[in-house]
Write an enzyme that holds these catalytic residues in place. Structure first.
Site, mmCIF file in Angstrom:
data_model
loop_
_atom_site.group_PDB
_atom_site.id
_atom_site.type_symbol
_atom_site.label_atom_id
_atom_site.label_comp_id
_atom_site.label_asym_id
_atom_site.label_seq_id
_atom_site.Cartn_x
_atom_site.Cartn_y
_atom_site.Cartn_z
ATOM 1 C CB CYS A 117 -0.899 -0.032 1.243
ATOM 2 S SG CYS A 117 -1.996 1.373 1.401
ATOM 3 C CG HIS B 162 -5.717 -2.319 -1.474
ATOM 4 N ND1 HIS B 162 -4.754 -3.004 -0.774
ATOM 5 C CD2 HIS B 162 -5.419 -1.006 -1.319
ATOM 6 C CE1 HIS B 162 -3.905 -2.138 -0.230
ATOM 7 N NE2 HIS B 162 -4.294 -0.911 -0.551
ATOM 8 C CD GLU B 163 -6.578 1.578 -4.007
ATOM 9 O OE1 GLU B 163 -6.691 2.552 -3.228
ATOM 10 O OE2 GLU B 163 -5.512 0.939 -4.116
ATOM 11 C CG HIS C 209 -7.400 2.718 1.240
ATOM 12 N ND1 HIS C 209 -6.680 2.817 2.414
ATOM 13 C CD2 HIS C 209 -6.559 2.158 0.339
ATOM 14 C CE1 HIS C 209 -5.457 2.351 2.226
ATOM 15 N NE2 HIS C 209 -5.361 1.933 0.980
#
Length: 183
Positions: free
Chosen positions: A110, A153-154, A157
């Protein structure tokens, strides 16, 4: 231009907040932010620009990583067949996913984590994501393999979740490893 000094690091409170929905149509400021996020990914993957500006290569960036707590992501990644996935989205959400799980063979990294974190991160093998692109069009995209992992993953966030929150020690027999194409 976004550089590494703009990317906040783990421990910053914005990375743990649930980001706010972007009001649509997007404001000029939100459009510029999302365009700069995509520009960062292009620059970070260009060896000459990355070296000149000391950029770590990235395949995805979420607005909270640049201290903007809004639901915006940019993704620039190729799959195992060299198909390019280039998306800048407002308010992306996963609307369906497979039962089958997958993971990157060597774990995830990351831009907001400046250290190696070992461990496998379980992800859905296939997902469908809906969101609104820079042109204001509502889109739906079906993803598998590395692009699916990057999107998950994004989107994590946007919900205040870091990849290492998902690390599991035990290997799940349903998981199929995905070769890491970009590090």
């Amino acid at each position: 231009m976004i550089t590494m000094k703009d990317v906040i690091q783990e421990g910053h409170p914005t990375l743990r907040k649930v980001a706010k929905e972007v009001s649509l149509p997007a404001s000029k400021e939100d459009q510029e932010t999302l365009q700069k996020m995509m520009e960062f990914l292009h620059n970070s993957q260009d060896p000459q620009i990355a070296e000149k500006y000391n950029l770590r290569p990235g395949v995805g960036l979420a607005a909270p990583q640049i201290n903007v707590s809004k639901r915006m992501i940019a993704v620039l990644v190729t799959d195992q067949n060299e198909n390019l996935y280039e998306y800048a989205l407002y308010n992306p959400k996963i609307v369906s996913h497979s039962v089958e799980m997958t993971q990157l063979e060597n774990g995830e990294g990351c831009l907001s984590v400046d250290r190696d974190v070992s461990g496998l991160v379980p992800r859905y093998a296939r997902i469908t994501v809906q969101g609104t692109n820079l042109e204001g069009e509502d889109i739906s995209v079906r993803l598998r393999g590395l692009p699916a992992i990057v999107f998950q993953h994004e989107i994590d966030h946007l919900n205040g979740v870091m990849f290492y929150d998902r690390i599991e020690d035990a290997k799940d027999p349903l998981m199929k490893p995905v070769p890491e194409l970009f590090k």
